[in-house]
Design an enzyme around this catalytic site. Structure first.
Site, mmCIF file in Angstrom:
data_model
loop_
_atom_site.group_PDB
_atom_site.id
_atom_site.type_symbol
_atom_site.label_atom_id
_atom_site.label_comp_id
_atom_site.label_asym_id
_atom_site.label_seq_id
_atom_site.Cartn_x
_atom_site.Cartn_y
_atom_site.Cartn_z
ATOM 1 N N GLU A 212 -16.910 4.872 -36.295
ATOM 2 C CA GLU A 212 -18.056 4.953 -37.194
ATOM 3 C C GLU A 212 -17.838 6.070 -38.223
ATOM 4 O O GLU A 212 -18.184 7.222 -37.980
ATOM 5 C CB GLU A 212 -19.341 5.185 -36.393
ATOM 6 C CG GLU A 212 -19.656 4.043 -35.422
ATOM 7 C CD GLU A 212 -20.999 4.200 -34.726
ATOM 8 O OE1 GLU A 212 -21.906 4.809 -35.313
ATOM 9 O OE2 GLU A 212 -21.127 3.732 -33.579
ATOM 10 N N LEU B 254 -19.019 8.402 -44.920
ATOM 11 C CA LEU B 254 -18.469 8.862 -46.194
ATOM 12 C C LEU B 254 -19.409 9.901 -46.789
ATOM 13 O O LEU B 254 -20.600 9.637 -46.960
ATOM 14 C CB LEU B 254 -18.279 7.689 -47.163
ATOM 15 C CG LEU B 254 -16.977 6.873 -46.980
ATOM 16 C CD1 LEU B 254 -16.863 6.274 -45.593
ATOM 17 C CD2 LEU B 254 -16.871 5.792 -48.041
ATOM 18 N N TYR C 262 -20.881 -3.657 -47.948
ATOM 19 C CA TYR C 262 -20.399 -4.534 -46.880
ATOM 20 C C TYR C 262 -19.353 -5.494 -47.427
ATOM 21 O O TYR C 262 -19.501 -6.051 -48.505
ATOM 22 C CB TYR C 262 -21.548 -5.334 -46.267
ATOM 23 C CG TYR C 262 -22.576 -4.490 -45.552
ATOM 24 C CD1 TYR C 262 -22.198 -3.620 -44.533
ATOM 25 C CD2 TYR C 262 -23.930 -4.558 -45.896
ATOM 26 C CE1 TYR C 262 -23.144 -2.842 -43.870
ATOM 27 C CE2 TYR C 262 -24.873 -3.780 -45.242
ATOM 28 C CZ TYR C 262 -24.470 -2.930 -44.238
ATOM 29 O OH TYR C 262 -25.397 -2.154 -43.594
ATOM 30 N N THR D 91 -23.422 4.937 -41.947
ATOM 31 C CA THR D 91 -22.011 4.856 -41.577
ATOM 32 C C THR D 91 -21.416 3.550 -42.073
ATOM 33 O O THR D 91 -22.109 2.533 -42.156
ATOM 34 C CB THR D 91 -21.830 4.954 -40.051
ATOM 35 O OG1 THR D 91 -22.631 3.953 -39.409
ATOM 36 C CG2 THR D 91 -22.242 6.333 -39.561
ATOM 37 N N ASP E 151 0.395 16.519 -14.613
ATOM 38 C CA ASP E 151 0.602 15.125 -14.241
ATOM 39 C C ASP E 151 1.258 14.432 -15.440
ATOM 40 O O ASP E 151 1.208 14.936 -16.567
ATOM 41 C CB ASP E 151 -0.738 14.478 -13.900
ATOM 42 C CG ASP E 151 -0.620 12.993 -13.649
ATOM 43 O OD1 ASP E 151 0.207 12.603 -12.806
ATOM 44 O OD2 ASP E 151 -1.330 12.224 -14.317
ATOM 45 N N ASN F 167 -19.056 0.960 -40.985
ATOM 46 C CA ASN F 167 -18.400 0.535 -39.749
ATOM 47 C C ASN F 167 -17.249 -0.426 -40.000
ATOM 48 O O ASN F 167 -17.296 -1.271 -40.890
ATOM 49 C CB ASN F 167 -19.429 -0.135 -38.822
ATOM 50 C CG ASN F 167 -20.504 0.839 -38.386
ATOM 51 O OD1 ASN F 167 -20.293 1.654 -37.503
ATOM 52 N ND2 ASN F 167 -21.669 0.757 -39.014
ATOM 53 N N ASP G 175 1.596 10.348 -15.973
ATOM 54 C CA ASP G 175 0.950 9.102 -16.390
ATOM 55 C C ASP G 175 -0.548 9.301 -16.590
ATOM 56 O O ASP G 175 -1.262 9.693 -15.659
ATOM 57 C CB ASP G 175 1.189 8.010 -15.352
ATOM 58 C CG ASP G 175 2.672 7.729 -15.146
ATOM 59 O OD1 ASP G 175 3.392 7.664 -16.149
ATOM 60 O OD2 ASP G 175 3.104 7.610 -13.982
ATOM 61 N N ARG H 218 -14.135 18.020 -32.695
ATOM 62 C CA ARG H 218 -14.693 18.293 -31.365
ATOM 63 C C ARG H 218 -14.672 17.040 -30.513
ATOM 64 O O ARG H 218 -14.504 15.924 -31.016
ATOM 65 C CB ARG H 218 -16.143 18.789 -31.492
ATOM 66 C CG ARG H 218 -17.097 17.762 -32.090
ATOM 67 C CD ARG H 218 -18.542 18.227 -32.034
ATOM 68 N NE ARG H 218 -19.448 17.282 -32.669
ATOM 69 C CZ ARG H 218 -19.987 16.235 -32.061
ATOM 70 N NH1 ARG H 218 -19.699 15.975 -30.797
ATOM 71 N NH2 ARG H 218 -20.825 15.435 -32.715
#
Length: 393
Positions: free
Chosen positions: A312, A315, A324, A260, A17, A262, A19, A337
Site C-alpha cells: 500500500e 504518494l 486507477y 493509497t 539459525d 494500491n 533456514d 520500521r
C-alpha cells in the site's frame, strides 16, 4: 515487537539459525512440494507449512506424509524429494538484513556460528552459494553432528563448545519455535524472528521478538551497534515493482484520510515473500504524471487484520483526481520500521503521517535522491513488470 528482557552479562558470541533466519528457504520448500504433491493427486496448503518449520528433515518429512496422506515411508519420501531440493539450493536468497548482520559481526570480531537442523552437507551446499559466508563463521553445526536436533539444546551447546564460549554468553537468533526452545534449554539468550506471520504470541519464551533482521539492535545485547541508520531510516538494496493502480479496501481515503495507490498483490506473491513486512519508502513514477516521493507499507496491517500480505504505497503529493488503471512504478530504497499494531485509529493515523515526514526528509539525502532518475521510473514498461536488483532496465 517485544522488548528484550534485561541481561546480567554481556554477549560475547552469536549463534545463528540458517533456514528461515538467514535464508529464505520457505519459498524453495513450496516450489518443490507443490508439483510433487500435484503428481500425487494432492494440493499444497500453505497454511500447513508452519508445522514443519524448524524441524529436522526426517521430522518434517513425517509431518508432510501425515498431513497429505502420502503412500511413502519417511526414507522413500526423502529419497524422492532430496534431489529436488538439492537442485534448488543455489536459488535460495538471503533474507533482508542477513548479509548486513553477518558482515557486521565479522567486521567487529564477534565470533559467530551457524547451528541448523539441516544436515551438515546441506548447510555447506546452501552457504557455498553465498559469497564469503563460509569464512564469516567460526563454527558450523548440523543436526547430523549431534545426538538430537532442535528442540534439544545439543546443536547450540556443540556450537558454543566449538567456539570455546560459555553458553550464558551466547546470543541465539532463531525463526522457529523448536529453535527458540533449544536456545533457552541451552541456557542462552534468544532473539526470535518468527518466519510465520501473525504468530508472534507463540514466541513468548524468547528474550526478544523482532519483525526481521533489519530491526535487530545489537547494542541492546552489549554488541557493537550498526552505524548505517540515517535520519531514522535504513538504506536497503533497491528493488523495483510496478503495475496498474487498483481499488483497495476503500479505507485509505475514507477511514484514514490518506489515499493509497494500491497494486495487485497477487501479481507479486514471489517478490513479496522475499521482503519482510514493514514500512518502506522511495520513489513512485506515474506514467502520465511524473515521479513523486512515496512511503509504503508491506504486510498484513495488524490494526485491520488483513488476511493477505499487501502493498500500500502513499504518494506524498496532493492529486486532484484518482488515477486507477494508470501504470505505477516504484523504486523502494529505504526502510523505516517494522509493521506494528496500534491501540486506536488516531494513533495509527499519527504514525502514518510521521512515517511520511521521515520519508519526505530522507528522500532529499543524496543516498536516496539519486534513485529519482532511475530508468525504471522514467521509461514506460509493460503492465505488471517487476525487477529486483541495483539497476532496472
Amino acid at each position: 515487537m517485544a522488548a528484550p528482557k534485561p541481561i546480567s552479562r554481556l554477549i560475547s558470541h552469536v549463534i545463528l539459525d540458517l533456514d528461515g533466519t538467514l535464508l529464505n528457504t520457505d519459498c524453495v520448500v513450496s516450489q518443490v512440494l507443490k508439483p510433487f504433491l500435484v503428481k500425487n493427486g494432492k494440493k499444497w496448503d500453505s497454511k500447513k507449512a508452519h508445522k514443519f518449520i524448524g524441524k529436522t528433515p526426517s521430522e518434517a518429512a513425517a509431518v508432510v506424509l501425515e498431513d497429505y496422506g502420502l503412500p511413502y515411508s519417511t526414507e522413500e519420501f526423502l529419497s524422492l524429494i532430496n534431489p529436488m531440493f538439492s537442485e534448488q539450493w543455489g536459488n535460495i536468497k538471503s533474507l533482508p538484513g542477513a548479509n548486513r548482520l553477518i558482515k557486521h559481526l565479522k567486521s567487529n570480531k564477534v565470533p559467530t556460528a551457524v547451528a541448523s537442523n539441516s544436515s551438515r552437507s546441506n548447510i555447506d551446499s546452501k552457504i557455498s552459494c553465498h559469497q564469503g559466508w563460509k569464512e564469516y563463521f567460526s563454527a558450523i553445526v548440523g543436526a547430523d553432528e549431534v545426538e538430537k536436533g532442535k528442540p534439544s539444546p545439543d546443536i547450540f551447546l556443540e556450537a558454543a563448545k566449538r567456539m570455546n564460549a560459555d553458553p550464558s554468553n551466547c546470543l541465539v537468533i532463531e525463526d522457529s519455535l523448536p529453535g527458540v526452545s533449544a536456545g533457552k534449554a541451552a541456557g542462552m539468550h534468544v532473539i526470535a524472528v518468527p518466519s510465520v506471520p501473525k504468530r508472534t504470541d507463540e514466541f513468548s519464551s524468547a528474550d526478544e521478538i523482532i519483525n526481521s533482521l533489519l530491526d535487530l539492535r545489537p547494542e541492546k545485547w552489549g554488541l557493537p551497534p550498526f552505524n548505517d541508520w540515517i535520519e531514522g531510516t535504513l538504506a536497503i538494496e533497491p528493488w523495483f515493482i510496478g503495475g496498474p493502480v487498483i481499488k483497495g479496501f476503500g479505507r485509505g481515503s475514507k477511514v484514514l484520510g490518506i489515499p493509497t495507490a494500491n497494486l495487485p498483490a497477487e501479481n507479486f506473491s514471489d517478490i513479496l515473500s522475499e521482503h519482510t513486512s514493514g514500512v518502506y519508502f522511495g520513489w513512485a513514477g506515474l506514467s502520465t504524471r511524473g515521479v513523486y516521493k512515496m512511503v509504503m507499507s508491506i504486510g498484513w496491517n495488524p490494526y485491520f487484520d488483513n488476511t493477505e500480505k499487501t502493498i500500500e504505497p502513499w504518494l506524498l503529493h496532493g492529486f486532484d483526481e484518482d488515477f486507477y488503471g494508470e501504470e505505477l512504478r516504484l523504486a523502494i530504497v529505504g526502510y523505516i520500521r517494522p509493521e506494528a499494531n496500534f491501540p486506536s485509529l488516531e494513533s495509527l493515523i499519527e504514525r502514518i503521517h510521521e512515517d511520511g515526514r521521515i520519508a519526505e526528509k530522507a528522500l532529499d539525502l543524496p543516498e536516496y535522491a539519486k534513485y529519482k532518475d532511475s530508468p525504471y521510473l522514467i521509461n514506460t514498461l509493460q503492465q505488471g513488470t517487476t525487477v529486483n536488483g541495483n539497476e532496472a532496465e
